[in-house]
Design an enzyme around this catalytic site. Structure first.
Site: not given
Ligand code: 13P
Length: 335
Positions: A33, A177, A219, A262-263, A295
Protein backbone atom coordinates in the site's frame (compact mmCIF):
# COMPACT_ATOMS: atom_id res chain seq x y z
CA UNK A 1 -14.90 -15.27 30.47
CA UNK A 2 -18.39 -14.21 31.44
CA UNK A 3 -20.61 -14.97 28.47
CA UNK A 4 -22.59 -11.77 28.94
CA UNK A 5 -19.42 -9.74 28.42
CA UNK A 6 -18.62 -11.49 25.14
CA UNK A 7 -22.15 -10.88 23.93
CA UNK A 8 -21.96 -7.20 24.89
CA UNK A 9 -18.64 -6.76 23.04
CA UNK A 10 -20.03 -8.44 19.92
CA UNK A 11 -23.12 -6.23 19.97
CA UNK A 12 -20.98 -3.13 20.46
CA UNK A 13 -18.86 -4.08 17.43
CA UNK A 14 -21.97 -3.99 15.24
CA UNK A 15 -23.68 -1.00 16.90
CA UNK A 16 -26.02 1.19 14.86
CA UNK A 17 -24.40 3.80 12.60
CA UNK A 18 -20.96 2.25 13.01
CA UNK A 19 -18.68 -0.33 11.48
CA UNK A 20 -15.20 -1.75 11.89
CA UNK A 21 -11.97 -0.33 10.48
CA UNK A 22 -9.70 -3.12 9.25
CA UNK A 23 -6.27 -1.52 9.79
CA UNK A 24 -4.59 -4.87 10.36
CA UNK A 25 -2.56 -5.13 7.17
CA UNK A 26 0.52 -7.27 7.77
CA UNK A 27 3.82 -5.43 7.26
CA UNK A 28 4.09 -7.09 3.83
CA UNK A 29 0.62 -5.91 2.74
CA UNK A 30 1.09 -2.43 4.23
CA UNK A 31 4.37 -2.16 2.35
CA UNK A 32 2.50 -2.73 -0.93
CA UNK A 33 0.00 0.00 0.00
CA UNK A 34 2.80 2.43 0.91
CA UNK A 35 4.77 1.53 -2.22
CA UNK A 36 1.75 2.65 -4.24
CA UNK A 37 2.23 6.20 -2.88
CA UNK A 38 6.04 6.02 -3.01
CA UNK A 39 6.50 5.97 0.75
CA UNK A 40 9.15 3.68 2.24
CA UNK A 41 7.53 1.15 4.57
CA UNK A 42 9.12 1.34 8.03
CA UNK A 43 7.69 0.87 11.54
CA UNK A 44 7.62 4.69 11.76
CA UNK A 45 5.81 5.34 8.43
CA UNK A 46 3.30 2.62 9.29
CA UNK A 47 2.81 4.22 12.73
CA UNK A 48 2.26 7.63 11.18
CA UNK A 49 -0.36 6.26 8.80
CA UNK A 50 -2.29 4.52 11.57
CA UNK A 51 -1.99 7.63 13.77
CA UNK A 52 -3.52 9.73 11.00
CA UNK A 53 -6.53 7.39 10.90
CA UNK A 54 -6.96 6.98 14.65
CA UNK A 55 -6.67 10.72 15.40
CA UNK A 56 -9.35 11.68 12.88
CA UNK A 57 -11.91 14.05 14.36
CA UNK A 58 -15.19 12.27 15.08
CA UNK A 59 -13.86 8.76 14.27
CA UNK A 60 -16.06 7.39 17.07
CA UNK A 61 -19.17 8.47 15.15
CA UNK A 62 -18.59 5.86 12.43
CA UNK A 63 -16.11 3.32 13.85
CA UNK A 64 -16.96 0.84 16.64
CA UNK A 65 -13.73 -1.15 16.55
CA UNK A 66 -10.32 -1.15 14.89
CA UNK A 67 -8.49 -4.34 13.91
CA UNK A 68 -4.74 -3.94 14.33
CA UNK A 69 -1.64 -5.93 13.43
CA UNK A 70 0.81 -7.12 16.08
CA UNK A 71 3.18 -4.20 15.39
CA UNK A 72 0.38 -1.61 15.59
CA UNK A 73 -1.24 -2.71 18.85
CA UNK A 74 2.16 -2.13 20.51
CA UNK A 75 2.54 1.40 19.07
CA UNK A 76 1.62 4.83 20.43
CA UNK A 77 0.81 8.30 19.09
CA UNK A 78 3.32 11.19 19.01
CA UNK A 79 2.48 12.10 22.61
CA UNK A 80 3.23 8.55 23.81
CA UNK A 81 -0.39 7.51 24.31
CA UNK A 82 -0.86 3.87 23.32
CA UNK A 83 -3.12 3.41 20.31
CA UNK A 84 -5.38 1.14 22.39
CA UNK A 85 -5.91 4.00 24.86
CA UNK A 86 -6.28 6.63 22.14
CA UNK A 87 -9.06 4.59 20.54
CA UNK A 88 -10.75 3.92 23.88
CA UNK A 89 -11.08 7.70 24.33
CA UNK A 90 -13.44 7.62 21.32
CA UNK A 91 -15.20 4.55 22.76
CA UNK A 92 -13.61 2.34 20.09
CA UNK A 93 -12.78 -1.30 20.82
CA UNK A 94 -9.34 -2.65 19.93
CA UNK A 95 -9.05 -5.81 17.89
CA UNK A 96 -6.11 -7.89 16.68
CA UNK A 97 -5.35 -10.02 13.64
CA UNK A 98 -4.14 -13.32 15.05
CA UNK A 99 -3.78 -15.47 11.97
CA UNK A 100 -0.36 -15.89 10.37
CA UNK A 101 -1.55 -15.37 6.85
CA UNK A 102 -2.56 -17.66 4.01
CA UNK A 103 -0.24 -20.35 2.64
CA UNK A 104 -0.50 -22.83 -0.23
CA UNK A 105 -2.76 -25.73 0.74
CA UNK A 106 -0.81 -28.95 0.22
CA UNK A 107 -2.39 -31.19 -2.39
CA UNK A 108 -4.66 -28.46 -3.75
CA UNK A 109 -3.03 -26.23 -6.38
CA UNK A 110 -4.45 -22.69 -6.36
CA UNK A 111 -5.98 -23.07 -2.90
CA UNK A 112 -4.92 -21.79 0.49
CA UNK A 113 -4.90 -22.58 4.18
CA UNK A 114 -4.56 -20.02 6.95
CA UNK A 115 -1.84 -20.76 9.51
CA UNK A 116 -1.37 -19.53 13.07
CA UNK A 117 -3.02 -21.97 15.49
CA UNK A 118 0.19 -23.12 17.19
CA UNK A 119 0.69 -21.15 20.41
CA UNK A 120 -2.42 -19.07 19.79
CA UNK A 121 -3.84 -19.53 23.33
CA UNK A 122 -0.88 -17.70 24.89
CA UNK A 123 -0.88 -15.03 22.19
CA UNK A 124 -4.60 -14.39 22.78
CA UNK A 125 -3.98 -14.01 26.51
CA UNK A 126 -1.19 -11.50 25.79
CA UNK A 127 -3.38 -9.48 23.44
CA UNK A 128 -6.19 -9.44 26.02
CA UNK A 129 -3.78 -8.02 28.58
CA UNK A 130 -2.76 -5.34 26.04
CA UNK A 131 -6.42 -4.28 25.82
CA UNK A 132 -7.69 -6.20 22.78
CA UNK A 133 -11.30 -7.33 23.10
CA UNK A 134 -11.78 -8.97 19.73
CA UNK A 135 -9.70 -10.84 17.15
CA UNK A 136 -9.69 -11.67 13.44
CA UNK A 137 -8.82 -14.78 11.42
CA UNK A 138 -9.16 -14.70 7.65
CA UNK A 139 -9.66 -17.84 5.59
CA UNK A 140 -9.37 -17.44 1.84
CA UNK A 141 -11.16 -19.46 -0.84
CA UNK A 142 -10.77 -18.98 -4.58
CA UNK A 143 -13.33 -19.56 -7.34
CA UNK A 144 -12.84 -21.19 -10.77
CA UNK A 145 -11.72 -24.50 -12.32
CA UNK A 146 -13.61 -26.53 -9.71
CA UNK A 147 -12.49 -24.36 -6.79
CA UNK A 148 -13.23 -24.08 -3.95
CA UNK A 149 -12.78 -27.79 -3.29
CA UNK A 150 -14.61 -29.48 -0.41
CA UNK A 151 -11.15 -30.14 0.99
CA UNK A 152 -10.27 -26.41 1.12
CA UNK A 153 -13.68 -25.52 2.53
CA UNK A 154 -13.43 -28.11 5.32
CA UNK A 155 -9.82 -27.52 6.35
CA UNK A 156 -10.34 -23.75 6.51
CA UNK A 157 -13.66 -24.05 8.38
CA UNK A 158 -12.07 -26.40 10.90
CA UNK A 159 -9.29 -23.89 11.58
CA UNK A 160 -11.84 -21.06 11.95
CA UNK A 161 -13.67 -23.15 14.55
CA UNK A 162 -10.50 -23.89 16.52
CA UNK A 163 -9.53 -20.21 16.48
CA UNK A 164 -13.03 -19.04 17.46
CA UNK A 165 -13.44 -21.24 20.54
CA UNK A 166 -9.95 -20.34 21.76
CA UNK A 167 -10.78 -16.63 21.40
CA UNK A 168 -13.94 -17.04 23.45
CA UNK A 169 -12.04 -19.00 26.11
CA UNK A 170 -9.63 -16.06 26.42
CA UNK A 171 -12.37 -13.39 26.52
CA UNK A 172 -12.06 -12.13 22.94
CA UNK A 173 -14.86 -12.00 20.39
CA UNK A 174 -13.74 -13.81 17.22
CA UNK A 175 -14.36 -12.19 13.87
CA UNK A 176 -14.93 -15.25 11.69
CA UNK A 177 -13.83 -14.36 8.16
CA UNK A 178 -14.25 -16.93 5.39
CA UNK A 179 -13.56 -14.83 2.30
CA UNK A 180 -14.48 -15.91 -1.20
CA UNK A 181 -11.93 -13.98 -3.23
CA UNK A 182 -13.47 -11.56 -5.72
CA UNK A 183 -10.51 -11.77 -8.14
CA UNK A 184 -11.40 -13.58 -11.36
CA UNK A 185 -13.91 -13.79 -14.19
CA UNK A 186 -16.54 -15.86 -12.35
CA UNK A 187 -20.13 -14.69 -12.29
CA UNK A 188 -22.36 -13.93 -9.30
CA UNK A 189 -23.94 -17.41 -9.35
CA UNK A 190 -20.51 -19.01 -8.91
CA UNK A 191 -19.86 -16.68 -5.97
CA UNK A 192 -23.28 -17.51 -4.49
CA UNK A 193 -22.64 -21.25 -4.66
CA UNK A 194 -19.14 -20.97 -3.17
CA UNK A 195 -20.33 -18.65 -0.38
CA UNK A 196 -23.26 -20.91 0.47
CA UNK A 197 -21.09 -24.05 0.56
CA UNK A 198 -18.45 -22.37 2.68
CA UNK A 199 -20.79 -20.70 5.21
CA UNK A 200 -22.74 -23.94 5.69
CA UNK A 201 -19.58 -25.82 6.67
CA UNK A 202 -18.23 -22.92 8.75
CA UNK A 203 -21.33 -22.91 10.95
CA UNK A 204 -21.28 -26.72 11.22
CA UNK A 205 -17.72 -26.46 12.52
CA UNK A 206 -18.48 -23.58 14.90
CA UNK A 207 -21.35 -25.55 16.41
CA UNK A 208 -19.34 -28.80 16.54
CA UNK A 209 -16.53 -26.97 18.36
CA UNK A 210 -18.92 -25.42 20.96
CA UNK A 211 -18.55 -21.82 19.78
CA UNK A 212 -21.16 -19.48 21.31
CA UNK A 213 -22.73 -17.96 18.20
CA UNK A 214 -24.02 -14.94 20.16
CA UNK A 215 -20.39 -14.01 20.85
CA UNK A 216 -18.98 -13.86 17.31
CA UNK A 217 -19.11 -11.43 14.40
CA UNK A 218 -19.22 -12.94 10.90
CA UNK A 219 -17.11 -11.19 8.27
CA UNK A 220 -18.09 -12.53 4.86
CA UNK A 221 -17.75 -11.35 1.30
CA UNK A 222 -20.85 -9.99 -0.37
CA UNK A 223 -22.29 -12.27 -3.04
CA UNK A 224 -20.87 -10.45 -6.04
CA UNK A 225 -19.51 -10.97 -9.58
CA UNK A 226 -15.79 -11.55 -10.02
CA UNK A 227 -13.84 -8.34 -10.52
CA UNK A 228 -13.03 -9.27 -14.16
CA UNK A 229 -16.43 -10.79 -15.03
CA UNK A 230 -18.30 -9.53 -18.06
CA UNK A 231 -21.75 -8.11 -17.25
CA UNK A 232 -21.17 -7.67 -13.54
CA UNK A 233 -24.36 -7.93 -11.46
CA UNK A 234 -26.05 -4.71 -10.29
CA UNK A 235 -26.05 -3.55 -6.67
CA UNK A 236 -29.72 -4.52 -6.28
CA UNK A 237 -28.88 -8.06 -7.39
CA UNK A 238 -25.81 -8.18 -5.13
CA UNK A 239 -27.97 -7.11 -2.19
CA UNK A 240 -30.77 -9.60 -2.87
CA UNK A 241 -28.42 -12.55 -3.39
CA UNK A 242 -26.31 -11.63 -0.37
CA UNK A 243 -29.30 -11.44 1.97
CA UNK A 244 -30.85 -14.65 0.63
CA UNK A 245 -27.54 -16.51 0.96
CA UNK A 246 -27.07 -15.33 4.56
CA UNK A 247 -30.67 -16.21 5.48
CA UNK A 248 -30.03 -19.77 4.32
CA UNK A 249 -26.73 -20.23 6.13
CA UNK A 250 -26.29 -17.88 9.12
CA UNK A 251 -28.08 -18.73 12.40
CA UNK A 252 -30.21 -15.97 13.92
CA UNK A 253 -28.20 -15.91 17.20
CA UNK A 254 -25.24 -14.31 15.39
CA UNK A 255 -25.47 -10.64 16.42
CA UNK A 256 -23.93 -9.14 13.33
CA UNK A 257 -22.44 -9.49 9.90
CA UNK A 258 -19.63 -7.06 8.99
CA UNK A 259 -18.75 -7.30 5.31
CA UNK A 260 -15.24 -7.02 3.90
CA UNK A 261 -14.79 -4.70 0.94
CA UNK A 262 -12.55 -7.17 -0.90
CA UNK A 263 -11.32 -4.86 -3.63
CA UNK A 264 -14.69 -3.34 -4.53
CA UNK A 265 -14.44 0.22 -5.78
CA UNK A 266 -15.14 2.97 -3.23
CA UNK A 267 -18.55 3.80 -4.66
CA UNK A 268 -19.40 0.11 -5.13
CA UNK A 269 -18.68 -0.86 -1.50
CA UNK A 270 -20.95 1.89 -0.21
CA UNK A 271 -23.82 1.46 -2.69
CA UNK A 272 -23.90 -2.33 -2.23
CA UNK A 273 -24.01 -2.00 1.57
CA UNK A 274 -26.73 0.63 1.24
CA UNK A 275 -28.86 -1.69 -0.93
CA UNK A 276 -28.34 -4.54 1.55
CA UNK A 277 -29.58 -2.37 4.41
CA UNK A 278 -32.48 -1.03 2.37
CA UNK A 279 -33.70 -4.63 2.16
CA UNK A 280 -33.01 -5.10 5.89
CA UNK A 281 -35.09 -2.00 6.65
CA UNK A 282 -38.12 -3.46 4.87
CA UNK A 283 -37.84 -7.17 5.76
CA UNK A 284 -37.28 -9.11 8.98
CA UNK A 285 -33.53 -9.78 9.06
CA UNK A 286 -32.13 -11.21 12.33
CA UNK A 287 -28.64 -9.65 12.35
CA UNK A 288 -27.04 -6.21 12.12
CA UNK A 289 -25.43 -5.68 8.71
CA UNK A 290 -22.40 -3.44 8.67
CA UNK A 291 -18.87 -2.96 7.34
CA UNK A 292 -15.41 -4.13 8.30
CA UNK A 293 -13.59 -2.43 5.46
CA UNK A 294 -9.87 -2.16 4.89
CA UNK A 295 -9.31 -0.76 1.43
CA UNK A 296 -12.90 0.54 1.32
CA UNK A 297 -12.09 3.01 4.11
CA UNK A 298 -8.37 3.61 3.53
CA UNK A 299 -7.71 3.84 -0.20
CA UNK A 300 -9.04 7.42 -0.58
CA UNK A 301 -7.27 8.92 2.47
CA UNK A 302 -4.01 7.14 1.60
CA UNK A 303 -4.04 8.76 -1.83
CA UNK A 304 -4.47 12.20 -0.19
CA UNK A 305 -1.80 11.71 2.46
CA UNK A 306 1.12 10.64 0.25
CA UNK A 307 3.31 10.39 3.36
CA UNK A 308 3.49 14.19 3.82
CA UNK A 309 2.88 16.01 7.10
CA UNK A 310 1.14 18.87 5.34
CA UNK A 311 -1.44 16.40 3.95
CA UNK A 312 -2.48 14.83 7.27
CA UNK A 313 -5.63 16.90 7.55
CA UNK A 314 -6.63 16.23 3.92
CA UNK A 315 -6.16 12.51 4.57
CA UNK A 316 -8.30 12.70 7.69
CA UNK A 317 -11.06 14.58 5.85
CA UNK A 318 -11.07 11.86 3.15
CA UNK A 319 -11.22 9.13 5.82
CA UNK A 320 -14.10 10.92 7.52
CA UNK A 321 -15.96 11.15 4.18
CA UNK A 322 -15.52 7.41 3.53
CA UNK A 323 -16.56 6.62 7.11
CA UNK A 324 -19.67 8.78 7.07
CA UNK A 325 -20.75 7.40 3.68
CA UNK A 326 -20.26 3.83 4.92
CA UNK A 327 -22.15 4.69 8.11
CA UNK A 328 -25.10 6.02 6.08
CA UNK A 329 -24.99 2.88 3.93
CA UNK A 330 -24.98 0.74 7.06
CA UNK A 331 -28.38 2.30 7.86
CA UNK A 332 -29.63 2.08 4.26
CA UNK A 333 -29.91 5.86 3.95
CA UNK A 334 -26.92 6.64 1.71
CA UNK A 335 -28.85 7.48 -1.45
P1 13P B 1 -10.76 -5.30 2.62
O1 13P B 1 -12.00 -4.56 3.08
O2 13P B 1 -9.72 -4.43 1.98
O3 13P B 1 -11.11 -6.54 1.87
O4 13P B 1 -10.02 -5.79 3.95
C1 13P B 1 -10.78 -6.31 4.95
C2 13P B 1 -10.00 -7.33 5.66
O5 13P B 1 -9.75 -7.20 6.84
C3 13P B 1 -9.56 -8.53 4.94
O6 13P B 1 -9.10 -9.48 5.87
Amino acid sequence: MVTAELHAIARKMVARNKGILAADESNATMSKRLDSINVASTPESRRQWRQLLFQTQGIGDFISGVIMYDETIRQSDDSGKRFVELLAMSDILSGIKVDKSTHDLAGAPGEFITEGLDGIRDRLADYYSMGARFAKWRALLTVGDGRPSDYAIHTNAHALGRYAILCQEQGLVPIVEPEILMDGVHNIDDCLLATKRSLTVVFEELVAQSVDLSGIVLKPNMVISGSDASNRASSTEVARQTIDCLLETVPAEVPGVAFLSGGQGDEESVVNLDEINKIANSERIPWELTYSYGRGLQAAPLAKWLGKNENVLAGQVAFQRRGLDSSAAREGVFT
